[in-house]
Design a protein around this motif. Structure first.
Motif, PDB file in Angstrom:
ATOM      1  N   ALA A  21       2.520  -2.702 -11.030  1.00  0.00           N
ATOM      2  CA  ALA A  21       2.749  -3.894 -10.207  1.00  0.00           C
ATOM      3  C   ALA A  21       2.533  -5.161 -11.029  1.00  0.00           C
ATOM      4  N   ARG A  22       1.499  -5.186 -11.865  1.00  0.00           N
ATOM      5  CA  ARG A  22       1.248  -6.362 -12.708  1.00  0.00           C
ATOM      6  C   ARG A  22       2.384  -6.568 -13.701  1.00  0.00           C
ATOM      7  N   GLU A  23       2.883  -5.471 -14.257  1.00  0.00           N
ATOM      8  CA  GLU A  23       3.974  -5.584 -15.227  1.00  0.00           C
ATOM      9  C   GLU A  23       5.274  -6.038 -14.586  1.00  0.00           C
ATOM     10  N   LEU A  24       5.545  -5.553 -13.384  1.00  0.00           N
ATOM     11  CA  LEU A  24       6.803  -5.885 -12.711  1.00  0.00           C
ATOM     12  C   LEU A  24       6.718  -7.199 -11.943  1.00  0.00           C
ATOM     13  N   ASP A  25       5.503  -7.670 -11.678  1.00  0.00           N
ATOM     14  CA  ASP A  25       5.290  -8.874 -10.880  1.00  0.00           C
ATOM     15  C   ASP A  25       6.020  -8.750  -9.549  1.00  0.00           C
ATOM     16  N   ILE A  26       5.746  -7.657  -8.858  1.00  0.00           N
ATOM     17  CA  ILE A  26       6.425  -7.346  -7.609  1.00  0.00           C
ATOM     18  C   ILE A  26       5.914  -8.247  -6.497  1.00  0.00           C
ATOM     19  N   GLU A  27       6.837  -8.919  -5.843  1.00  0.00           N
ATOM     20  CA  GLU A  27       6.464  -9.761  -4.706  1.00  0.00           C
ATOM     21  C   GLU A  27       6.979  -9.194  -3.398  1.00  0.00           C
ATOM     22  N   ASP A  28       8.000  -8.385  -3.462  1.00  0.00           N
ATOM     23  CA  ASP A  28       8.602  -7.849  -2.250  1.00  0.00           C
ATOM     24  C   ASP A  28       8.196  -6.388  -2.075  1.00  0.00           C
ATOM     25  N   ALA A  29       7.261  -6.156  -1.154  1.00  0.00           N
ATOM     26  CA  ALA A  29       6.764  -4.796  -0.939  1.00  0.00           C
ATOM     27  C   ALA A  29       7.831  -3.875  -0.367  1.00  0.00           C
ATOM     28  N   ASP A  30       8.904  -4.425   0.177  1.00  0.00           N
ATOM     29  CA  ASP A  30       9.969  -3.602   0.728  1.00  0.00           C
ATOM     30  C   ASP A  30      11.015  -3.230  -0.317  1.00  0.00           C
ATOM     31  N   SER A  31      10.872  -3.731  -1.510  1.00  0.00           N
ATOM     32  CA  SER A  31      11.843  -3.434  -2.552  1.00  0.00           C
ATOM     33  C   SER A  31      11.695  -1.986  -3.011  1.00  0.00           C
ATOM     34  N   GLU A  32      12.636  -1.546  -3.822  1.00  0.00           N
ATOM     35  CA  GLU A  32      12.575  -0.187  -4.371  1.00  0.00           C
ATOM     36  C   GLU A  32      11.301  -0.008  -5.187  1.00  0.00           C
ATOM     37  N   SER A  33      10.925  -1.020  -5.952  1.00  0.00           N
ATOM     38  CA  SER A  33       9.687  -0.947  -6.737  1.00  0.00           C
ATOM     39  C   SER A  33       8.468  -0.883  -5.836  1.00  0.00           C
ATOM     40  N   GLY A  34       8.493  -1.634  -4.746  1.00  0.00           N
ATOM     41  CA  GLY A  34       7.385  -1.596  -3.788  1.00  0.00           C
ATOM     42  C   GLY A  34       7.242  -0.219  -3.169  1.00  0.00           C
ATOM     43  N   THR A  35       8.362   0.422  -2.887  1.00  0.00           N
ATOM     44  CA  THR A  35       8.352   1.775  -2.343  1.00  0.00           C
ATOM     45  C   THR A  35       7.740   2.745  -3.347  1.00  0.00           C
ATOM     46  N   LEU A  36       8.100   2.604  -4.616  1.00  0.00           N
ATOM     47  CA  LEU A  36       7.539   3.446  -5.668  1.00  0.00           C
ATOM     48  C   LEU A  36       6.024   3.254  -5.746  1.00  0.00           C
ATOM     49  N   LEU A  37       5.575   2.013  -5.689  1.00  0.00           N
ATOM     50  CA  LEU A  37       4.139   1.737  -5.766  1.00  0.00           C
ATOM     51  C   LEU A  37       3.389   2.400  -4.623  1.00  0.00           C
ATOM     52  N   ARG A  38       3.912   2.286  -3.419  1.00  0.00           N
ATOM     53  CA  ARG A  38       3.261   2.913  -2.257  1.00  0.00           C
ATOM     54  C   ARG A  38       3.259   4.437  -2.391  1.00  0.00           C
ATOM     55  N   GLU A  39       4.371   4.997  -2.888  1.00  0.00           N
ATOM     56  CA  GLU A  39       4.450   6.447  -3.060  1.00  0.00           C
ATOM     57  C   GLU A  39       3.448   6.924  -4.114  1.00  0.00           C
ATOM     58  N   TRP A  40       3.312   6.174  -5.202  1.00  0.00           N
ATOM     59  CA  TRP A  40       2.363   6.530  -6.257  1.00  0.00           C
ATOM     60  C   TRP A  40       0.927   6.443  -5.716  1.00  0.00           C
ATOM     61  N   GLN A  41       0.621   5.389  -4.983  1.00  0.00           N
ATOM     62  CA  GLN A  41      -0.713   5.239  -4.406  1.00  0.00           C
ATOM     63  C   GLN A  41      -1.009   6.360  -3.409  1.00  0.00           C
ATOM     64  N   THR A  42      -0.029   6.710  -2.600  1.00  0.00           N
ATOM     65  CA  THR A  42      -0.200   7.793  -1.632  1.00  0.00           C
ATOM     66  C   THR A  42      -0.401   9.126  -2.346  1.00  0.00           C
ATOM     67  N   THR A  43       0.361   9.361  -3.389  1.00  0.00           N
ATOM     68  CA  THR A  43       0.228  10.602  -4.158  1.00  0.00           C
ATOM     69  C   THR A  43      -1.150  10.677  -4.801  1.00  0.00           C
TER      70      THR A  43
ATOM     71  N   ALA B 212       1.418  16.491 -11.834  1.00  0.00           N
ATOM     72  CA  ALA B 212       2.669  16.428 -12.601  1.00  0.00           C
ATOM     73  C   ALA B 212       3.495  15.216 -12.181  1.00  0.00           C
ATOM     74  N   GLN B 213       3.550  14.938 -10.880  1.00  0.00           N
ATOM     75  CA  GLN B 213       4.307  13.782 -10.400  1.00  0.00           C
ATOM     76  C   GLN B 213       3.709  12.481 -10.933  1.00  0.00           C
ATOM     77  N   ILE B 214       2.395  12.380 -10.881  1.00  0.00           N
ATOM     78  CA  ILE B 214       1.733  11.174 -11.401  1.00  0.00           C
ATOM     79  C   ILE B 214       1.989  11.025 -12.893  1.00  0.00           C
ATOM     80  N   GLN B 215       1.931  12.132 -13.628  1.00  0.00           N
ATOM     81  CA  GLN B 215       2.190  12.076 -15.069  1.00  0.00           C
ATOM     82  C   GLN B 215       3.634  11.659 -15.346  1.00  0.00           C
ATOM     83  N   ASN B 216       4.575  12.126 -14.516  1.00  0.00           N
ATOM     84  CA  ASN B 216       5.974  11.719 -14.671  1.00  0.00           C
ATOM     85  C   ASN B 216       6.117  10.207 -14.528  1.00  0.00           C
ATOM     86  N   TRP B 217       5.459   9.633 -13.516  1.00  0.00           N
ATOM     87  CA  TRP B 217       5.514   8.176 -13.332  1.00  0.00           C
ATOM     88  C   TRP B 217       4.876   7.455 -14.516  1.00  0.00           C
TER      89      TRP B 217
END
Length: 182
Positions: free
Chosen positions: A121-143, A103-108
Motif C-alpha cells: 500500500a505504501r509503495e502503490l500509494d493507494i487511495e481508492d480502497a475499491d480499486s483492484e489494488s485495494g481488493t488485493l490488499l484486503r485479500e492479502w490481509q484476510t489471507t 504459498a499464496q502469501i509467498q506468491n504475492w
C-alpha cells in the motif's frame, strides 16, 4: 426485538447467559450499563458477570474516564474460531490449508516484491480502497488473518491432543511425536 421474543429470551436464559450472549457480539468498548440494557439485567449484575468473563480471558477492559468499558477479547474470538474450524476440519486438513495460505502469501510477496500488504500500500500509494489494488490488499490481509487463525487452531488441537490444555499431559512426549509439522 419483539416483546414476546424478549420475554421468552429472559424466561429461557439466565442473566449470565444473556450477558455472555451480548458480549460475544461486542467488539467495540461498551459500558456495563449498555450491556445490561441489552441483556435485560441490572448494571450490577452485568458488572458481576463481566468481571467473571474478564477473569476467564473472554472479555477485556479499558477505561474511559471513570467508566470501565468491556469488549470481546482477541483470545475469545480466536478460541471460538478455532473450535468452529476444528468441528469442520481435521488437523490434517487444517495443516494442508496452512500450506496453501502460506504459498499464496509467498506468491504475492514474489509478484509485488514486498513482504506485506501494508508495504505494498505504501509503495502503490493507494487511495481508492475499491480499486483492484485495494481488493488485493484486503485479500492479502484476510489471507494473513486466516493463516494466523489456522495456525492457532492447529496449536490448540495439538495442545488438546497431548493433554496440555486439560493438565492431563505426561512428561513422556518424547516417545511418540505425531504432531503435524507445517
Amino acid at each position: 426485538m419483539n416483546d414476546v421474543v424478549v420475554e421468552d429470551w429472559i424466561e429461557e436464559t439466565t442473566p449470565f447467559e444473556r450477558v455472555y450472549e451480548i458480549i460475544r457480539s461486542t467488539y467495540d468498548p461498551t459500558s456495563a450499563s449498555q450491556i445490561a440494557d441489552r441483556a435485560r439485567v441490572s448494571p450490577t449484575t452485568a458488572r458481576k458477570h463481566l468481571r467473571s468473563l474478564v477473569d476467564t480471558g473472554e472479555v477485556t477492559t479499558s477505561q474511559d474516564g471513570q467508566t470501565t468499558l468491556y469488549r470481546r477479547s482477541e483470545t475469545g474470538i480466536v478460541t471460538e474460531h478455532a473450535q468452529s474450524l476444528l468441528a469442520e476440519r481435521t488437523p490434517e486438513e487444517i495443516a494442508s490449508g496452512i500450506t496453501e495460505l502460506k504459498a499464496q502469501i509467498q506468491n504475492w510477496r514474489d509478484e509485488y516484491g514486498v513482504d506485506s500488504p501494508e508495504e505494498l500500500a505504501r509503495e502503490l500509494d493507494i487511495e481508492d480502497a475499491d480499486s483492484e489494488s485495494g481488493t488485493l490488499l484486503r485479500e492479502w490481509q484476510t489471507t494473513r488473518r486466516n493463516l494466523a487463525l489456522a495456525q492457532a487452531t492447529l496449536a490448540i488441537a495439538e495442545a488438546s491432543r497431548t493433554g496440555h490444555l486439560t493438565g492431563t499431559d505426561t512428561d513422556d512426549d518424547s516417545n511418540s511425536d505425531s504432531s503435524i509439522v507445517v
